[in-house]
Design a protein around this motif. Structure first.
Motif, mmCIF file in Angstrom:
data_model
loop_
_atom_site.group_PDB
_atom_site.id
_atom_site.type_symbol
_atom_site.label_atom_id
_atom_site.label_comp_id
_atom_site.label_asym_id
_atom_site.label_seq_id
_atom_site.Cartn_x
_atom_site.Cartn_y
_atom_site.Cartn_z
ATOM 1 N N SER A 389 67.081 41.086 61.745
ATOM 2 C CA SER A 389 66.082 41.829 62.530
ATOM 3 C C SER A 389 66.218 41.502 64.013
ATOM 4 O O SER A 389 65.944 42.344 64.864
ATOM 5 C CB SER A 389 64.666 41.516 62.037
ATOM 6 O OG SER A 389 64.255 40.206 62.396
ATOM 7 N N GLN A 390 66.671 40.278 64.332
ATOM 8 C CA GLN A 390 66.887 39.910 65.732
ATOM 9 C C GLN A 390 68.112 40.610 66.316
ATOM 10 O O GLN A 390 68.231 40.715 67.538
ATOM 11 C CB GLN A 390 67.030 38.388 65.849
ATOM 12 C CG GLN A 390 65.726 37.648 65.570
ATOM 13 C CD GLN A 390 65.914 36.157 65.423
ATOM 14 O OE1 GLN A 390 66.962 35.673 64.984
ATOM 15 N NE2 GLN A 390 64.898 35.390 65.778
ATOM 16 N N ARG A 391 68.990 41.088 65.463
ATOM 17 C CA ARG A 391 70.103 41.926 65.931
ATOM 18 C C ARG A 391 69.633 43.362 66.135
ATOM 19 O O ARG A 391 69.945 44.000 67.148
ATOM 20 C CB ARG A 391 71.265 41.896 64.924
ATOM 21 C CG ARG A 391 72.458 42.762 65.343
ATOM 22 C CD ARG A 391 73.525 42.772 64.265
ATOM 23 N NE ARG A 391 73.140 43.554 63.100
ATOM 24 C CZ ARG A 391 73.324 44.869 62.966
ATOM 25 N NH1 ARG A 391 73.854 45.568 63.964
ATOM 26 N NH2 ARG A 391 72.950 45.497 61.867
ATOM 27 N N ILE A 392 68.884 43.883 65.172
ATOM 28 C CA ILE A 392 68.433 45.272 65.230
ATOM 29 C C ILE A 392 67.389 45.468 66.328
ATOM 30 O O ILE A 392 67.444 46.419 67.117
ATOM 31 C CB ILE A 392 67.852 45.700 63.867
ATOM 32 C CG1 ILE A 392 68.920 45.617 62.759
ATOM 33 C CG2 ILE A 392 67.262 47.107 63.946
ATOM 34 C CD1 ILE A 392 70.009 46.649 62.865
ATOM 35 N N ALA A 423 74.552 38.926 78.560
ATOM 36 C CA ALA A 423 73.914 40.080 77.920
ATOM 37 C C ALA A 423 74.794 40.723 76.855
ATOM 38 O O ALA A 423 75.140 41.910 76.949
ATOM 39 C CB ALA A 423 73.531 41.105 78.982
ATOM 40 N N PRO A 424 75.179 39.981 75.817
ATOM 41 C CA PRO A 424 75.976 40.602 74.741
ATOM 42 C C PRO A 424 75.168 41.575 73.887
ATOM 43 O O PRO A 424 75.702 42.148 72.946
ATOM 44 C CB PRO A 424 76.431 39.388 73.914
ATOM 45 C CG PRO A 424 75.376 38.355 74.141
ATOM 46 C CD PRO A 424 74.927 38.558 75.553
ATOM 47 N N TYR A 425 73.877 41.769 74.237
ATOM 48 C CA TYR A 425 73.030 42.726 73.515
ATOM 49 C C TYR A 425 73.705 44.079 73.339
ATOM 50 O O TYR A 425 73.517 44.749 72.315
ATOM 51 C CB TYR A 425 71.700 42.898 74.251
ATOM 52 C CG TYR A 425 70.990 44.188 73.921
ATOM 53 C CD1 TYR A 425 70.302 44.334 72.726
ATOM 54 C CD2 TYR A 425 71.040 45.279 74.796
ATOM 55 C CE1 TYR A 425 69.676 45.528 72.409
ATOM 56 C CE2 TYR A 425 70.411 46.471 74.487
ATOM 57 C CZ TYR A 425 69.736 46.599 73.287
ATOM 58 O OH TYR A 425 69.121 47.780 72.973
ATOM 59 N N LEU A 459 75.146 36.488 69.040
ATOM 60 C CA LEU A 459 73.705 36.554 68.790
ATOM 61 C C LEU A 459 73.130 35.140 68.803
ATOM 62 O O LEU A 459 73.253 34.399 67.840
ATOM 63 C CB LEU A 459 73.419 37.238 67.445
ATOM 64 C CG LEU A 459 71.947 37.410 67.062
ATOM 65 C CD1 LEU A 459 71.227 38.289 68.080
ATOM 66 C CD2 LEU A 459 71.810 38.008 65.666
ATOM 67 N N THR A 460 72.521 34.781 69.921
ATOM 68 C CA THR A 460 71.900 33.451 70.067
ATOM 69 C C THR A 460 70.476 33.656 70.582
ATOM 70 O O THR A 460 70.197 33.423 71.762
ATOM 71 C CB THR A 460 72.699 32.563 71.045
ATOM 72 O OG1 THR A 460 72.836 33.250 72.304
ATOM 73 C CG2 THR A 460 74.088 32.274 70.500
#
Length: 521
Positions: A389-392, A423-425, A459-460
């Motif tokens: 969910s932290q990725r989505i 910002a790899p988001y 994702l950190t």
């Protein structure tokens, strides 16, 4: 010879896109090899001035791109769109000046890795809320962990590390957390309508979080979960939210507030004053109770763990103790709460995932006793649900660092002192990095899933290294206890869609109505 080549030679018979867990064995060797390569090919390194990025006005930079008017390109509420647009237009590294502050934004997780692996024991960060740093300076308060660097930060961090950063230390607070969660589950059963719905659930989640944080910090029930909580409680919640809303507006305004008291700045001061004044009263009252019990010889062992630990640290002033306590007390309203909402949404919208998570929880908690640290350790699928969910729907888009030495990022020489935004988001939903990126697949984070092929610096959500979020263990513990009890008691439902709104961090972009269908067993 780069990292991917080394990994290919050492572990694989075909090229790989990602750094895998297996590659951790050769990461340090690869990094050293890359450094030698960079040194030998320094003539290819491009200068800082050539880093691409949008052109803006003198001093103001590109601030007009984010404000109403003919030059507007983005809305601040959708700042995530600006990041994606900059990445698509300029590539993996971008330089931008917003209202006089120039920063370099890097999107490639390999560059994120470079920044993190070049940090020493005292990394320098730019404050998440520069407005809060300014407020505390004006009010002669302790700046707190997130607003200090160097020896001052190290002093504070060393004082709290044993209590706040070690998982086993945090389990001391599990009974307090579970007590509040159990009461919250009963409240959900009581206040849902005939369809099992609770409208504006974020407000209810905020009450739970403040009550839970109050128990952890002060071992005091604040009454947030009562049928009619005091207007004072409601105001503390709204003040915390207003601080982030106003800070976002100030960040994208010409910084007149630094030289005179603007309307926006005065509004922010009023909200900060309200939250701090009432939070400080909780600190003072609790310290008073501790002193009274100690004088009477009635201070039982294991009582008031959090404050007693901080008060016992000679290197901390009372101002430090207050700010550290109030940070843990209030920060969850804009971190833990949206993380909870986003995780609930993703689980509710994926029935097969929800059923699998429920079965795990039912099995782990079948003894019916209090939740322990061991129980939480065994909830691997639930943890994978939260991480997915932290990725989505992540609550943070960037991690800021201030370089302490020159680094080569994206082929450019970035000098020490530069603010770098990691910002790899922009890759969170990229097929280049994730299989089926638009699907909610918690299995990808399990040991036997595709996590082996996911870049470890992509994702950190809590940061990395010494400057990792100090409240991480508390936040995760609260999340896992509440989600496990929710799934044990209810089948979650959600109609419609949900997206993110930028408010320094990301929050739900609309009121959230969840359905809680009671389970038969």
């Amino acid at each position: 010879m780069g990292l991917k080549t080394l990994c290919y030679q050492a572990h694989f018979k075909k090229p790989v896109k990602y750094i895998t867990r297996y590659c951790q064995r050769c990461m340090s060797v690869a990094f050293a090899e890359e450094s030698r390569t960079n040194t030998s090919t320094s003539q290819k390194i491009k200068p800082f001035k050539d880093i691409p990025g949008p052109k803006g006005l003198p001093f103001l930079g590109t601030i007009l791109h984010y404000r109403n008017g003919p030059f507007r390109k983005f809305t601040v509420d959708r700042y995530q769109d600006a990041l994606i647009s900059r990445y698509k237009e300029y590539g993996p590294i971008v330089k931008e000046n917003i209202a006089g502050v120039t920063s370099v934004r890097v999107f490639d997780p390999d560059d994120v890795r470079t920044v993190f692996l070049n940090e020493d024991k005292q990394p320098h960060v730019a404050p998440l809320l520069d407005t809060t740093k300014q407020y505390r300076e004006q009010r002669d308060l302790s700046p707190g962990l997130g607003n200090t660097n160097g020896e001052e930060w190290y002093r504070l961090r060393s004082a709290v590390q044993q209590m706040m950063m070690r998982p086993k230390a945090v389990t001391v607070y599990l009974p307090l957390v579970e007590e509040v969660v159990d009461d919250f589950i009963q409240r959900i059963k009581k206040i849902r309508n005939s369809k099992g719905e609770i409208e504006n659930f974020r407000q209810e989640a905020a009450k739970w979080n403040l009550e839970s944080s109050g128990m952890t910090c002060f071992e005091t029930r604040l009454g947030c979960l009562e049928d009619t909580p005091s207007s004072h409680i409601q105001r503390m919640i709204s003040s915390n939210n207003a601080i982030f809303e106003l800070s976002t507006k100030i960040n994208f305004s010409v910084p007149f507030h630094k030289v005179l008291t603007t309307r926006l700045w005065q509004s922010l001061l009023d909200e900060e004053d309200y939250f701090f004044r009432n939070g400080q009263k909780l600190v003072d009252d609790t310290v008073g109770r501790i002193d009274h019990l100690r004088e009477e010889g009635r201070l039982g062992e294991g009582k008031y763990n959090f404050l007693l630990y901080l008060l016992s640290r000679k290197e901390l002033s009372f101002k430090d103790v207050s700010i550290i306590t109030l940070s843990l007390f209030g920060d969850g309203l804009n971190t833990t709460v949206p993380t909870l909402i986003f995780a609930m949404y993703c689980i509710a919208k994926n029935p097969e995932v929800q059923h699998k998570a429920y079965e795990e929880v039912r099995d782990v908690l079948k003894d019916g006793g209090p939740i322990t640290g061991e129980h939480i350790n065994r909830m691997t699928y639930l943890k994978a649900c939260v991480k997915e969910s932290q990725r989505i729907l992540p609550i943070g888009l960037e991690i800021k660092r201030i370089l302490k030495k020159d680094l080569v990022l994206g082929g450019y020489l970035v000098p020490a002192g530069t603010i770098v935004e990691l910002a790899p988001y922009v890759h969170y939903k990229s097929p280049e990095y994730f299989v089926d990126p638009d699907r909610f697949v918690p299995e990808r984070w399990l040991r036997d899933g595709s996590a082996l092929n996911i870049h470890p610096y992509l994702l950190t959500p809590f940061g990395h290294g010494p400057r990792m979020c100090a409240g991480r263990r508390f936040a995760e513990q609260e999340l896992y206890v509440l989600l496990s009890k929710m799934l044990k008691n209810f089948e979650l439902g959600y109609d419609g869609d949900l997206d993110m709104k930028f408010q320094v961090l990301m929050v739900p972009d609309r009121p959230t109505t969840f359905t809680f269908k009671e389970r038969s067993s």
